[in-house]
Design an enzyme around this catalytic site. Structure first.
Site, PDB file in Angstrom:
ATOM      1  N   THR A 161       2.632   6.866 -19.926  1.00  0.00           N
ATOM      2  CA  THR A 161       1.610   7.775 -20.483  1.00  0.00           C
ATOM      3  C   THR A 161       1.399   8.914 -19.487  1.00  0.00           C
ATOM      4  O   THR A 161       0.456   8.901 -18.690  1.00  0.00           O
ATOM      5  CB  THR A 161       0.270   7.047 -20.713  1.00  0.00           C
ATOM      6  N   THR A 212      -1.945   2.867 -19.638  1.00  0.00           N
ATOM      7  CA  THR A 212      -3.217   3.521 -19.338  1.00  0.00           C
ATOM      8  C   THR A 212      -3.389   4.720 -20.261  1.00  0.00           C
ATOM      9  O   THR A 212      -2.523   5.588 -20.303  1.00  0.00           O
ATOM     10  CB  THR A 212      -3.229   3.987 -17.869  1.00  0.00           C
ATOM     11  N   ARG A 251       8.755   9.113  -7.731  1.00  0.00           N
ATOM     12  CA  ARG A 251       8.170   9.803  -8.886  1.00  0.00           C
ATOM     13  C   ARG A 251       6.796  10.365  -8.523  1.00  0.00           C
ATOM     14  O   ARG A 251       5.972   9.657  -7.960  1.00  0.00           O
ATOM     15  CB  ARG A 251       8.018   8.838 -10.077  1.00  0.00           C
ATOM     16  N   ASP A 271      13.829  -2.475 -24.078  1.00  0.00           N
ATOM     17  CA  ASP A 271      13.686  -1.145 -23.481  1.00  0.00           C
ATOM     18  C   ASP A 271      14.710  -0.218 -24.136  1.00  0.00           C
ATOM     19  O   ASP A 271      15.796  -0.661 -24.515  1.00  0.00           O
ATOM     20  CB  ASP A 271      13.905  -1.215 -21.950  1.00  0.00           C
ATOM     21  N   CYS A 314      -0.235   7.768 -11.433  1.00  0.00           N
ATOM     22  CA  CYS A 314      -1.460   7.150 -11.956  1.00  0.00           C
ATOM     23  C   CYS A 314      -2.713   7.835 -11.445  1.00  0.00           C
ATOM     24  O   CYS A 314      -3.456   8.431 -12.205  1.00  0.00           O
ATOM     25  CB  CYS A 314      -1.468   5.676 -11.593  1.00  0.00           C
TER      26      CYS A 314
HETATM   27  N1  LIG Z   1       3.426   1.578 -12.242  1.00  0.00           N
HETATM   28  C1  LIG Z   1       2.275   1.003 -11.990  1.00  0.00           C
HETATM   29  O1  LIG Z   1       2.020   0.525 -10.878  1.00  0.00           O
HETATM   30  C2  LIG Z   1       1.237   0.926 -13.056  1.00  0.00           C
HETATM   31  C3  LIG Z   1       1.387   1.604 -14.274  1.00  0.00           C
HETATM   32  N2  LIG Z   1       0.404   1.496 -15.218  1.00  0.00           N
HETATM   33  C4  LIG Z   1       0.576   2.124 -16.534  1.00  0.00           C
HETATM   34  O2  LIG Z   1       1.535   1.351 -17.258  1.00  0.00           O
HETATM   35  C5  LIG Z   1       2.314   2.202 -18.100  1.00  0.00           C
HETATM   36  C6  LIG Z   1       3.782   2.018 -17.764  1.00  0.00           C
HETATM   37  O3  LIG Z   1       3.946   2.458 -16.463  1.00  0.00           O
HETATM   38  P1  LIG Z   1       5.286   2.068 -15.664  1.00  0.00           P
HETATM   39  O4  LIG Z   1       5.657   0.662 -15.938  1.00  0.00           O
HETATM   40  O5  LIG Z   1       5.077   2.497 -14.257  1.00  0.00           O
HETATM   41  O6  LIG Z   1       6.349   3.030 -16.371  1.00  0.00           O
HETATM   42  P2  LIG Z   1       7.937   3.051 -16.138  1.00  0.00           P
HETATM   43  O7  LIG Z   1       8.355   4.450 -16.361  1.00  0.00           O
HETATM   44  O8  LIG Z   1       8.256   2.369 -14.855  1.00  0.00           O
HETATM   45  O9  LIG Z   1       8.490   2.105 -17.315  1.00  0.00           O
HETATM   46  C7  LIG Z   1       8.347   2.459 -18.656  1.00  0.00           C
HETATM   47  C8  LIG Z   1       9.562   1.903 -19.407  1.00  0.00           C
HETATM   48  O10 LIG Z   1       9.365   2.097 -20.805  1.00  0.00           O
HETATM   49  C9  LIG Z   1      10.604   2.436 -21.381  1.00  0.00           C
HETATM   50  N3  LIG Z   1      10.344   3.056 -22.684  1.00  0.00           N
HETATM   51  C10 LIG Z   1       9.876   4.294 -22.934  1.00  0.00           C
HETATM   52  N4  LIG Z   1       9.707   4.459 -24.269  1.00  0.00           N
HETATM   53  C11 LIG Z   1      10.068   3.291 -24.872  1.00  0.00           C
HETATM   54  C12 LIG Z   1      10.109   2.812 -26.215  1.00  0.00           C
HETATM   55  N5  LIG Z   1       9.732   3.576 -27.228  1.00  0.00           N
HETATM   56  N6  LIG Z   1      10.540   1.542 -26.460  1.00  0.00           N
HETATM   57  C13 LIG Z   1      10.921   0.756 -25.428  1.00  0.00           C
HETATM   58  N7  LIG Z   1      10.901   1.129 -24.123  1.00  0.00           N
HETATM   59  C14 LIG Z   1      10.472   2.387 -23.862  1.00  0.00           C
HETATM   60  C15 LIG Z   1      11.286   3.322 -20.355  1.00  0.00           C
HETATM   61  O11 LIG Z   1      12.678   3.335 -20.560  1.00  0.00           O
HETATM   62  C16 LIG Z   1      10.867   2.617 -19.054  1.00  0.00           C
HETATM   63  O12 LIG Z   1      11.844   1.665 -18.671  1.00  0.00           O
HETATM   64  C17 LIG Z   1       1.770   3.612 -17.872  1.00  0.00           C
HETATM   65  O13 LIG Z   1       0.777   3.860 -18.831  1.00  0.00           O
HETATM   66  C18 LIG Z   1       1.124   3.517 -16.493  1.00  0.00           C
HETATM   67  O14 LIG Z   1       0.069   4.461 -16.333  1.00  0.00           O
HETATM   68  C19 LIG Z   1      -0.749   0.779 -15.004  1.00  0.00           C
HETATM   69  C20 LIG Z   1      -0.922   0.120 -13.814  1.00  0.00           C
HETATM   70  C21 LIG Z   1       0.048   0.099 -12.789  1.00  0.00           C
HETATM   71  C1  LIG Z   2      -7.825   1.828  -8.313  1.00  0.00           C
HETATM   72  C2  LIG Z   2      -6.495   1.477  -7.722  1.00  0.00           C
HETATM   73  O1  LIG Z   2      -6.387   0.979  -6.613  1.00  0.00           O
HETATM   74  N1  LIG Z   2      -5.418   1.771  -8.519  1.00  0.00           N
HETATM   75  C3  LIG Z   2      -4.109   1.439  -8.068  1.00  0.00           C
HETATM   76  C4  LIG Z   2      -3.217   2.655  -8.282  1.00  0.00           C
HETATM   77  O2  LIG Z   2      -1.984   2.359  -7.702  1.00  0.00           O
HETATM   78  P1  LIG Z   2      -1.219   3.558  -6.935  1.00  0.00           P
HETATM   79  O3  LIG Z   2      -0.021   2.984  -6.300  1.00  0.00           O
HETATM   80  O4  LIG Z   2      -1.034   4.725  -7.804  1.00  0.00           O
HETATM   81  O5  LIG Z   2      -2.391   3.970  -5.965  1.00  0.00           O
HETATM   82  P2  LIG Z   2      -2.835   4.150  -4.495  1.00  0.00           P
HETATM   83  O6  LIG Z   2      -2.459   3.064  -3.599  1.00  0.00           O
HETATM   84  O7  LIG Z   2      -4.259   4.455  -4.597  1.00  0.00           O
HETATM   85  O8  LIG Z   2      -2.040   5.492  -4.045  1.00  0.00           O
HETATM   86  C5  LIG Z   2      -2.194   6.667  -4.803  1.00  0.00           C
HETATM   87  C6  LIG Z   2      -1.975   7.840  -3.853  1.00  0.00           C
HETATM   88  O9  LIG Z   2      -3.145   8.047  -3.069  1.00  0.00           O
HETATM   89  C7  LIG Z   2      -2.811   8.034  -1.692  1.00  0.00           C
HETATM   90  N2  LIG Z   2      -3.963   7.468  -0.985  1.00  0.00           N
HETATM   91  C8  LIG Z   2      -4.400   6.206  -1.288  1.00  0.00           C
HETATM   92  C9  LIG Z   2      -5.515   5.713  -0.643  1.00  0.00           C
HETATM   93  C10 LIG Z   2      -6.190   6.495   0.323  1.00  0.00           C
HETATM   94  O10 LIG Z   2      -7.179   6.081   0.940  1.00  0.00           O
HETATM   95  N3  LIG Z   2      -5.711   7.749   0.596  1.00  0.00           N
HETATM   96  C11 LIG Z   2      -4.611   8.253  -0.039  1.00  0.00           C
HETATM   97  O11 LIG Z   2      -4.186   9.374   0.252  1.00  0.00           O
HETATM   98  C12 LIG Z   2      -1.551   7.208  -1.596  1.00  0.00           C
HETATM   99  O12 LIG Z   2      -0.792   7.556  -0.459  1.00  0.00           O
HETATM  100  C13 LIG Z   2      -0.834   7.616  -2.882  1.00  0.00           C
HETATM  101  O13 LIG Z   2      -0.125   8.813  -2.709  1.00  0.00           O
HETATM  102  O14 LIG Z   2      -3.012   2.955  -9.645  1.00  0.00           O
HETATM  103  C14 LIG Z   2      -2.425   1.862 -10.385  1.00  0.00           C
HETATM  104  C15 LIG Z   2      -2.206   2.350 -11.805  1.00  0.00           C
HETATM  105  O15 LIG Z   2      -3.143   2.453 -12.560  1.00  0.00           O
HETATM  106  O16 LIG Z   2      -1.015   2.622 -12.076  1.00  0.00           O
HETATM  107  C16 LIG Z   2      -3.384   0.679 -10.320  1.00  0.00           C
HETATM  108  O17 LIG Z   2      -2.895  -0.386 -11.103  1.00  0.00           O
HETATM  109  C17 LIG Z   2      -3.552   0.282  -8.867  1.00  0.00           C
HETATM  110  O18 LIG Z   2      -4.445  -0.828  -8.774  1.00  0.00           O
END
Ligand SMILES: NC(=O)C1=CN([C@@H]2O[C@H](COP(=O)(O)OP(=O)(O)OC[C@H]3O[C@@H](n4cnc5c(N)ncnc54)[C@H](O)[C@@H]3O)[C@@H](O)[C@H]2O)C=CC1
Ligand SMILES: CC(=O)N[C@@H]1[C@@H](OP(=O)(O)OP(=O)(O)OC[C@H]2O[C@@H](n3ccc(=O)[nH]c3=O)[C@H](O)[C@@H]2O)O[C@H](C(=O)O)[C@@H](O)[C@@H]1O
Length: 451
Positions: free
Chosen positions: A107, A142, A353, A57, A282
């Site tokens: 992203t 993503t 966030r 990282d 997301c």
């Molecule tokens: N947070 C979630 O629940 C989910 C996130 N995603 C996707 O996964 C991706 C990552 O999301 P998060 O893990 O939540 O992000 P995050 O912000 O929590 O972590 C990203 C990490 O990458 C590091 N970083 C940035 N640029 C870098 C580089 N050039 N080399 C090495 N490290 C670097 C940052 O310092 C940070 O620690 C995004 O595209 C997000 O949409 C998909 C599903 C679930």
């Molecule tokens: C389709 C799906 O369920 N996607 C999930 C989602 O996770 P994330 O924590 O962002 O989503 P979430 O639980 O839907 O909450 C998003 C937002 O929507 C709100 N929310 C959620 C469900 C609902 O019925 N009403 C509502 O208002 C939540 O409070 C929150 O503010 O986005 C993640 C991602 O892509 O980062 C993904 O991996 C997760 O599986």
């Protein structure tokens, strides 16, 4: 012709000189680039599966905390970090050890809701500069359909001077982790996998098959896998937008939305969603990826964009409910003090966030209302920095004219409504976004509204 020049529909596999050897984790190094909510569990998961894992990282703070045995995401627990053998580093040199590099960098979208691939491109170039020939690089972030082929692979080529499909290979495998949801984790949710051709796809499938107990789904192309991920979140955004629009309609009809949804929910195929503040980085973000790519191709995704606008209107709708409740209770807005309970973007997580509660607070402050925040899951300093409000370390209801139950953490569900009414100032106003409070237990003196 570079095998990346044409999207691979997976039907006529483009032969590469690689054969898929049986993957032995104990003889394989995986580098995870980006140790956030997605990357850290992935690194620890590959380590648990027996791989040699490099966790890289750019954040010195993150790596220092991980090396000190602290779980920086709060999802795994410190013990998992202490027990793991992941070598955490801020030096990209260690990428050269890996046969597989998995990239999980952010992203975001920019202020104009355009996808920003800056992190993906920077990480791709960095991986290119340090990886060895024959490496397979898998993007998990993503992205919009086509980004792996059009942005990620060329960035690796620029960094390495190598040719994709000959000197290194790319695949795409999205993450489905759901923060705060212990039931659906890395190992028990099917992992969609894809590659630039069939051989790479099988290689990527072999890698994740060792990690994911639920197994893998082989997408016929990287574009299919990228699209599948994005529409999972688009579908959720649209469904929430529907109930949010219903909530604004029933507010005008003076009909309780939650009661309507509860009644409709007794039908076997009614899809249950909750009206609310749609935050996080997301659900509010990913629809813009698809909309951007669609418009680039000349399509106009009206429904996707309209749903986004409906959900983005909810913070003001919630603020207006509080204004109406305070006014109904006879409290002049400029002299009112409101406590906001729950500031993170969704229940039972501490991630502030992209929380939409920030927009509600900003709207309340525009009316001259004095706002204080309390969230047992979030850091008080982060609350004060991100929301520009005083953070209340320990819950206290005294001295408030209004209470906004914004993010319904589990802890708030046990609070007795009669205690709420008793502790708040006379003739309090309560706005309950999620319908947490049993309104039948509230005295007449309370002006209560819910979404
Ligand atoms: N947070 C979630 O629940 C989910 C996130 N995603 C996707 O996964 C991706 C990552 O999301 P998060 O893990 O939540 O992000 P995050 O912000 O929590 O972590 C990203 C990490 O990458 C590091 N970083 C940035 N640029 C870098 C580089 N050039 N080399 C090495 N490290 C670097 C940052 O310092 C940070 O620690 C995004 O595209 C997000 O949409 C998909 C599903 C679930
Ligand atoms: C389709 C799906 O369920 N996607 C999930 C989602 O996770 P994330 O924590 O962002 O989503 P979430 O639980 O839907 O909450 C998003 C937002 O929507 C709100 N929310 C959620 C469900 C609902 O019925 N009403 C509502 O208002 C939540 O409070 C929150 O503010 O986005 C993640 C991602 O892509 O980062 C993904 O991996 C997760 O599986």
């Amino acid at each position: 012709m570079n095998s990346l020049s044409e999207p691979d529909d997976g039907l006529e596999g483009i032969e590469t000189e690689r054969e898929n050897q049986l993957l032995d984790p104990t003889a394989t190094t995986v580098a995870v680039v980006g140790l956030g909510y997605v990357g850290l569990p992935l690194a620890v998961g590959f380590d648990d599966t027996g791989f040699d894992v490099v966790g890289y990282d750019v954040s010195q703070e993150t790596i220092a905390a991980l090396e000190a045995g602290t779980d920086t995401t709060g999802d795994l627990g410190d013990e998992a970090i202490v027990e793991s053998e992941v070598s955490f580093t801020t030096s990209p040199d260690a990428i050269s050890r890996a046969q597989y590099v998995v990239v999980t960098v952010p992203t975001p979208v920019d202020d104009d809701d355009r996808p920003s691939m800056e992190y993906v491109v920077a990480a791709g170039e960095e991986v290119g500069q340090h990886m060895t020939r024959g490496t397979t690089a898998v993007l998990e972030s993503t992205v919009y359909p086509g980004a792996t082929r059009q942005e990620f692979a060329p960035a690796i080529e620029r960094g390495s001077g190598m040719t994709c499909g000959e000197d290194f290979f790319v695949g795409y495998s999205p993450e489905r982790a759901n923060p705060g949801d212990e039931e659906h984790g890395l190992s028990n949710v099917i992992k969609v996998v894809s590659g630039q051709d069939e051989t790479v796809r099988e290689d990527v499938a072999a890698l994740y098959d060792l990690l994911v107990d639920a197994g893998v789904h082989r997408a016929p192309s990287m574009e299919v896998a990228e699209s599948a991920k994005v529409i999972e979140n688009v579908q959720r955004d649209l469904n929430i937008a529907l109930v949010n629009e219903l909530a604004t309609v029933f507010e005008e009809l003076d009909v309780d939305t939650r009661a309507v949804l509860e009644a409709a929910g007794t039908k076997w195929n009614f899809h249950e969603y909750e009206p609310g503040l749609v935050g996080g980085h997301c659900i509010p973000v990913d629809p813009h990826f698809l909309a951007y790519r669609a418009r680039q191709a000349g399509a106009e995704p009206e429904l996707i964009q309209t749903a986004r606008a409906v959900n983005e209107s909810m913070p003001h709708h919630v603020a207006d409910l509080m204004v109406k409740a305070l006014s109904e209770a006879g409290h002049p807005l400029g002299e009112s003090r409101v406590l906001v309970l729950g500031l993170s973007y969704k229940p039972n997580v501490g991630d502030l966030r992209s929380s939409k509660v920030a927009d509600v607070i900003a709207a309340l402050k525009e009316y001259g209302i004095d706002v204080v925040g309390h969230d047992p899951y979030a850091d008080d300093e982060a609350i004060e920095a991100q929301f520009d409000v005083e953070a209340q370390p320990t819950l206290s209801l005294e001295g408030f004219d209004g209470l906004l139950l914004a993010t319904p953490h589990e802890e708030f569900r046990d609070v007795d409504p009669r205690v709420l009414a008793d502790r708040l100032d006379d003739d309090p106003a309560i706005v309950d976004v999620d319908g947490t409070v049993d309104r039948s237990l509230l005295p007449e003196s309370v002006s209560y509204r819910r979404v």
